[in-house]
Motif scaffolding. Sequence first.
Motif: not given
Length: 412
Positions: A75, A85, A87, A95, A119-124, A127, A240
């Motif tokens: 992330d 990121f 996922a 990505y 990017t951390a929020y985008s990965a979540t 998902e 995150r």
Amino acid sequence: MVPLINSTLGPRFQTVLASAWISKRAAAKYVQEYVKQIKNERKQDGNKRDPIAFAPPIQVQVLDIAEGNSYEALDAINGGEDSLFHARIKQNLVYGVSDGVGGWNESGIDPSVFSRSLTAYSATAAEHSFLLHDSDEADPKDIMRRAFAAMRHDNIPAYGSATELVMSLSLATGKLRTAQLGDSTYVVLDQKQKAQFVSTEQQHRFNMPYQLTIPPIEDGPDPVKPAPESEDSENAQFFRPRPVDEDAEMSLKLRKEIDEDNFTDLSTVGFDTPYDAREGSHLLKHNNVVIAATDGLFDNVHVDEVEKLAERFMQAIEKVRGLRNSKPANGSSQPNADANDLFGGLAYSIAAQAVANYIQHDLRSPFAERAKAAGYSFTGGKPDDVTVMLTWIKDTAKIQAEQKIVELNAKL
């Protein structure tokens, strides 16, 4: 009688994802030591020794994403003001890259906190995308929208601005969907490593890219301050999303706020929003390569330089897999692993080329050319953080057919 469809079949495509990154600060430290080493050797031995290899400390991650392979999402990275990121959601690889706007340093705000949190929020968000069927495509623009909205409503001190490029690759169909906000761009290479599509920067004016912004609020939490020059800011904190089950009532409230956020408070005062992101769609084929990067790459490296590097490495990959001779090169017992390592080497070499170019003061760099077109006098490269993500798309059936041909040739 209607024939039964086997719903357990895996995706048609697989991919190798190779990421490489280096911060401007880490690169500058390496270049300083590199120059010192060259000067010392010249004093001692003149020009008798072989040239010292230029090998900046670029971090590389290579993932073979195929049915049955293990996978772990990422992330954020320690990439200076850059982040990335990736996922998985059903049969999609999502990505992207983000570049924090450095001007916030002058206001006492660390830009890396915003880009890494984004990017951390985008990965979540990726998902948790709602997809009814395994073969449904993830929507990169909606992922950007939900990630940014969640950051705004999560009451975190992630102030600042950043560009973002979000990409979604369907392994069911081979379709690549993109959402680009700002000057992080991408290139699609054909099977002969020639550019078949080059995305352009999204700028308001020269060196003023579109960007997502969360300005500091008067009564809000204190921002994270930039690290001192004597320290490496690559260990700066980021945020995150809170776990969904941490507080059910709060999660429902937050989800409602995210769904209803149309960013009018930002757009009415001139800020960019995810709705301004430029969308793209590309139907990829076997052996296409896609290169996504922050501006640290394409400000310093021309597309034809990337094409030449890709051609050299992809030819080496064909050789090691046994597609250019009767058996895998050097009698390798693990040609696929060796090929993946070479693909990681391509990601490293592209990032290293950016660093090598931006320390040349007389270089006619892409950034210098754009500056001249905008009426500015600028020569040389533009030192910056460099982050690249490469995907090598492979048709599973063709990979299996190629492997059988290699095996047959080896027996002849």
